[in-house]
Design an enzyme around this catalytic site. Structure first.
Site, PDB file in Angstrom:
ATOM      1  N   TRP A   1     -11.933  62.908  11.472  1.00  0.00           N
ATOM      2  CA  TRP A   1     -13.222  62.265  11.774  1.00  0.00           C
ATOM      3  C   TRP A   1     -13.226  60.811  11.313  1.00  0.00           C
ATOM      4  O   TRP A   1     -14.090  60.036  11.689  1.00  0.00           O
ATOM      5  CB  TRP A   1     -14.385  63.048  11.151  1.00  0.00           C
ATOM      6  CG  TRP A   1     -14.451  63.038   9.641  1.00  0.00           C
ATOM      7  CD1 TRP A   1     -13.606  63.685   8.787  1.00  0.00           C
ATOM      8  CD2 TRP A   1     -15.409  62.364   8.810  1.00  0.00           C
ATOM      9  NE1 TRP A   1     -13.976  63.462   7.468  1.00  0.00           N
ATOM     10  CE2 TRP A   1     -15.081  62.663   7.448  1.00  0.00           C
ATOM     11  CE3 TRP A   1     -16.518  61.561   9.059  1.00  0.00           C
ATOM     12  CZ2 TRP A   1     -15.806  62.178   6.370  1.00  0.00           C
ATOM     13  CZ3 TRP A   1     -17.247  61.072   7.970  1.00  0.00           C
ATOM     14  CH2 TRP A   1     -16.889  61.381   6.653  1.00  0.00           C
ATOM     15  N   ASP A   2     -12.214  60.440  10.507  1.00  0.00           N
ATOM     16  CA  ASP A   2     -12.088  59.054  10.044  1.00  0.00           C
ATOM     17  C   ASP A   2     -12.077  58.070  11.218  1.00  0.00           C
ATOM     18  O   ASP A   2     -12.585  56.954  11.106  1.00  0.00           O
ATOM     19  CB  ASP A   2     -10.759  58.849   9.294  1.00  0.00           C
ATOM     20  CG  ASP A   2     -10.520  59.874   8.202  1.00  0.00           C
ATOM     21  OD1 ASP A   2     -11.203  60.913   8.187  1.00  0.00           O
ATOM     22  OD2 ASP A   2      -9.619  59.649   7.380  1.00  0.00           O
TER      23      ASP A   2
ATOM     24  N   LYS B   1     -16.693  63.390  -4.555  1.00  0.00           N
ATOM     25  CA  LYS B   1     -15.408  62.799  -4.187  1.00  0.00           C
ATOM     26  C   LYS B   1     -15.610  61.481  -3.426  1.00  0.00           C
ATOM     27  O   LYS B   1     -14.866  60.530  -3.585  1.00  0.00           O
ATOM     28  CB  LYS B   1     -14.645  63.806  -3.314  1.00  0.00           C
ATOM     29  CG  LYS B   1     -13.247  63.393  -2.940  1.00  0.00           C
ATOM     30  CD  LYS B   1     -12.618  64.439  -2.028  1.00  0.00           C
ATOM     31  CE  LYS B   1     -11.215  64.051  -1.610  1.00  0.00           C
ATOM     32  NZ  LYS B   1     -10.701  64.908  -0.532  1.00  0.00           N
ATOM     33  N   GLN B   2     -16.614  61.466  -2.554  1.00  0.00           N
ATOM     34  CA  GLN B   2     -16.855  60.281  -1.725  1.00  0.00           C
ATOM     35  C   GLN B   2     -18.302  60.290  -1.281  1.00  0.00           C
ATOM     36  O   GLN B   2     -18.999  61.287  -1.443  1.00  0.00           O
ATOM     37  CB  GLN B   2     -15.944  60.289  -0.497  1.00  0.00           C
ATOM     38  CG  GLN B   2     -16.242  61.402   0.492  1.00  0.00           C
ATOM     39  CD  GLN B   2     -15.182  61.527   1.576  1.00  0.00           C
ATOM     40  OE1 GLN B   2     -14.109  62.024   1.320  1.00  0.00           O
ATOM     41  NE2 GLN B   2     -15.480  61.096   2.771  1.00  0.00           N
TER      42      GLN B   2
ATOM     43  N   GLU C   1     -15.938  66.892  -0.707  1.00  0.00           N
ATOM     44  CA  GLU C   1     -15.145  68.125  -0.663  1.00  0.00           C
ATOM     45  C   GLU C   1     -15.032  68.784  -2.038  1.00  0.00           C
ATOM     46  O   GLU C   1     -14.351  69.790  -2.178  1.00  0.00           O
ATOM     47  CB  GLU C   1     -13.765  67.813  -0.077  1.00  0.00           C
ATOM     48  CG  GLU C   1     -13.855  67.454   1.391  1.00  0.00           C
ATOM     49  CD  GLU C   1     -12.561  66.870   1.958  1.00  0.00           C
ATOM     50  OE1 GLU C   1     -12.421  66.878   3.188  1.00  0.00           O
ATOM     51  OE2 GLU C   1     -11.719  66.390   1.182  1.00  0.00           O
TER      52      GLU C   1
END
Length: 768
Positions: A359-360, A602-603, A490
């Site tokens: 999906w990046d 994580k992000q 995640e």
């Protein structure tokens, strides 16, 4: 900041001094590619030390059977491997009977390696004292041609320093290679033929299972002090290898050079029976041109790319080197020439992650390619997903969805899901939203609506059907909920009501409904074709609308913020600042169980939604959420710092924005996550570009116009970049005192600068 060992330089990545512990890291950092093939920066000569051999052909992969302890229904059958291709760069060198091997020399001095990003080549030089006490000087240069993208070229020179020497070059092709990350130690290649003619050699091989045919080829010659010599060679071939040996007596101080052209022709682009013939033609062409002339075409091709894509920063070499490194690798990975390809998360720099598409691409890469190439490149990336729609419907069917619901894969090569960690494969479904968002983003930026009636609407319908079926009506909440998901963070698996997933699901349904109406009103033929193909009905659309209207969003009245998921406040909320440094990165130090129970992110997750849908939220709302979530964010995903940099800049926190920018731009150069030897983080490099253009430059599209809110870090004197907006090239130069805009186009353009309308005329400098 933990600068590793790369020298600061505006245009080059430079390593000085030979250190065996850095070899694998440098092989990643100095990887080269041309969109069609690529390779890690392995030495040409034999090296017995630790190395990670890697050459890759775009689009050629192997479906390595999934290896799990316990099979679950719906599991992907295989994990697609980016295939380590036959090695064509090898040149063994023996001097007075001793093999040159930097791991075994008595002494290696003046070692220098340079990746020149401006001109697109890699060089290496050193002097070495061998076990037999002979001293030699070695200089090499190599590149993969952008102009002739099936070939690369190497010039390898040796000069004996303290004595005359017998120097033998043995250039070879080697098909006996394996992937470092095979699941079952399978053999991935079958060799079909090995042959040679004059100075050329060819190995034709075929991948197991996928049956890609590839011809690996080389052509070689030797020169002394620049004069080509005609000489006899000995040939030896085996089942999977062929090599030539050239023997020469070389006087002290003279330089002997091996020039080697090589590369791949694949049946993705040619008839499989013609691969040797095509390779021969390519080799003949480039060898007639010669190394220097071919290098000139390389410099010109890169100059053309930089002319549009460069971001120049004045007054901060580390920042400048970082952004150019990112832009360079993005262009080495994907140039938009082949619509069947996409942007792999490691590009041509390593095998990790498998697959070519995440999906990046939609979330991070499309803006970079839209603004630095032209809209056709971005459109190709959208069409890539349209071409995989049937497979996305099949992927959803395997999980029990019906009626044309589409779930795009987390990781894919050909549209099939090939990622096999269940908590990602089955649960990280927000990826579907990024596919829809990219369609919206493309239209918003280019103003080209044609893609939606032609292809995009079918994708939006499949995605909306998925969200409608994936939501569950909760009688307790009297709302629709989405259960058992993994959001962008995640470090939380199998949670309920991840805010970002629920928000993007609602948005996808509404966006699909809006475009069905728009196409119905303005594109009747397309509407009837799509209706016939998908069988959408008013009744179905009403059911979608009900799910969107009654979507549940977890919210804390006490903190006045949306919750990342239902249970977020049940966690022990200790900020990252209070974590002992010795426990970072937590993904390498903690058990997974401990990570999942922790508040660590994580992000960007909730903040990812506020990045995508910035205009749905006030700056105060963004600030509240940023202040709550960022202190729990460990930024252990390469995709994290860029989003936070953009948002910190919007909130006028320039120091923090600058820190995040350096972290995203130098993530690999400074090896923040201690894993650079496995390959680079290619897709997040587009986020680095966004952190300057959207973060510091404040570029958005508002009311169908380009809008800027320029800011500049204290560390910089100025920065400048170019944007291709609807076929008009706008150059923006931001200094500490103001911003200059210059238009390279035919018609004037209205833009917004800090909310005020400014008209820019062609070739007329406007300072704000």
């Amino acid at each position: 900041m933990n600068h590793i060992y790369i020298k600061p330089d505006n245009w080059s990545i430079i390593e000085e001094g030979f250190n065996p512990e850095r070899v694998k890291s440098s092989e990643s950092l100095m990887s080269i590619g041309n969109g069609a093939m690529g390779q890690r920066a392995n030495f040409e000569e034999h090296y017995s030390g630790e190395t990670f051999q890697g050459s890759y052909v775009a689009g050629v992969y192997y479906p390595d059977k999934t290896r799990v302890g316990w099979w679950k229904n719906g599991y992907p059958e295989y994990f697609a491997k980016v295939l380590n291709a036959p090695n064509w760069i090898g040149i063994n060198v023996t001097i007075n009977g001793e093999q040159l091997d930097l791991a075994k020399c008595k002494k290696v001095e003046h070692f220098r390696r340079e990746l020149n990003m401006k001109e697109g080549w890699l060089s290496r030089s050193f002097t070495a004292t061998l076990q037999n006490f002979l001293e030699i000087k070695v200089e090499t240069k190599r590149f993969l041609s952008l102009e002739f993208d099936e070939v690369g070229a190497i010039e390898y020179s040796v000069t004996p320093i303290n004595n005359d020497a017998q120097i033998n070059f043995t250039p070879y092709l080697d098909n006996g290679i394996t992937n470092e990350d095979t699941n079952w130690d399978d053999k991935f290649w079958d060799v079909l033929s090995v042959n040679h003619e004059d100075e050329q050699a060819f190995i034709v091989s075929r991948t197991m299972k996928t049956h890609f045919y590839v011809c690996t080829s080389m052509q070689t010659h030797v020169s002394i002090n620049g004069d080509k010599i005609k000489q006899e060679k000995t040939v030896s071939d085996a089942i999977d290898k062929i090599q030539f040996t050239y023997k020469n007596q070389v006087s002290k101080g003279d330089t002997i050079t091996m020039t080697k052209f090589g590369g791949y022709t694949a049946d993705r682009n040619h008839d499989k029976n013609e691969l040797v013939y095509v390779a021969k033609k390519s080799l003949n062409k480039v060898s007639q041109m010669g190394f220097e002339a071919l290098l000139e075409t390389q410099k010109e091709a890169w100059a053309k790319i930089w002319e549009m894509a460069d971001i120049s920063i004045e007054g901060d070499v580390a920042a400048q080197q970082g952004i150019r490194f990112n832009i360079f690798h993005l262009n080495q990975t994907y140039l938009g020439k082949d619509t069947r390809l996409n942007i792999g998360p490691k590009g041509f720099t390593g095998e990790k992650y498998g697959g070519s598409t995440y999906w990046d691409t939609e979330a991070y890469c499309i803006p970079f390619y839209m603004a630095t190439k032209d809209q056709n490149v971005a459109k190709s990336l959208l069409e890539y997903r349209y071409n995989h729609l049937e497979k996305a419907i099949e992927n959803a069917q395997k999980l029990g969805f019906t009626n044309g619901a589409a779930l795009y894969p987390m990781v894919t090569m050909n549209g099939e899901e090939c990622h096999n960690e269940w908590e990602i494969t089955f649960e990280e479904i927000h990826r579907n939203g990024a596919i829809a968002f990219a369609i919206y983003n493309y239209f918003r930026y280019t103003g080209d609506y044609s893609y939606i009636p032609e292809k995009g609407l079918e994708v939006l319908i499949g995605i909306a059907r998925f969200w409608h079926q994936r939501a569950t009506f909760s009688t307790a909440k009297n709302k629709y909920v989405i259960l058992g998901v993994t959001g962008p963070n995640e470090y939380e698996n199998n949670v309920n009501n991840n805010w970002y997933t629920n928000y993007i699901a609602q948005w996808c349904i509404n966006y699909a409904l809006e475009n069905i109406e728009k196409v119905k009103e303005g594109y009747n033929d397309d509407y009837n074709r799509i209706k016939g193909k998908t069988n959408i009905s008013d009744n179905e659309l009403d059911l979608w609308k009900k799910v969107a209207d009654d979507m549940y969003f977890p919210f804390s009245e006490e903190k006045n913020i949306y919750l990342q998921q239902d249970g977020f406040l049940d966690k022990e909320l200790i900020s990252v600042a209070d974590l002992p440094h010795t426990e970072r990165p937590i993904n390498q130090k903690w058990s997974w169980d401990r990570i999942l129970r922790s508040p660590y992110i994580k992000q960007a997750d909730t903040l990812q939604g506020m990045y995508f849908f910035e205009d749905h939220f006030s700056t105060e709302e963004l600030e509240r959420h940023f202040d709550f979530y960022e202190p729990f964010t460990v930024h252990e995903s390469s995709l994290s710092p860029c989003v936070h940099s953009i948002q910190a800049a919007k909130l006028d926190r320039m120091e923090q924005a600058y820190e995040f920018y350096l972290r995203t731009s130098r993530l690999d150069l400074d090896d923040y996550n201690k894993e650079v030897e496995e390959g680079l983080h290619i897709t997040s490099m587009a986020g680095t570009w966004m952190s300057i253009v959207e973060g510091f430059g404040g570029m958005r599209v508002k009311n169908d116009m380009l809008s800027f809110e320029p800011k500049i870090p204290n560390e910089w004197k100025s920065y400048s970049f170019k944007i291709n907006f609807r076929n008009q090239i706008l150059k923006i130069n931001v200094t500490q005192t103001g911003t200059k805009f210059q238009l390279d186009g035919d018609e004037q353009i209205d833009i917004l600068v800090k909310g005020e309308k400014v008209t820019i005329s062609p070739n007329n400098l406007v300072t704000v």
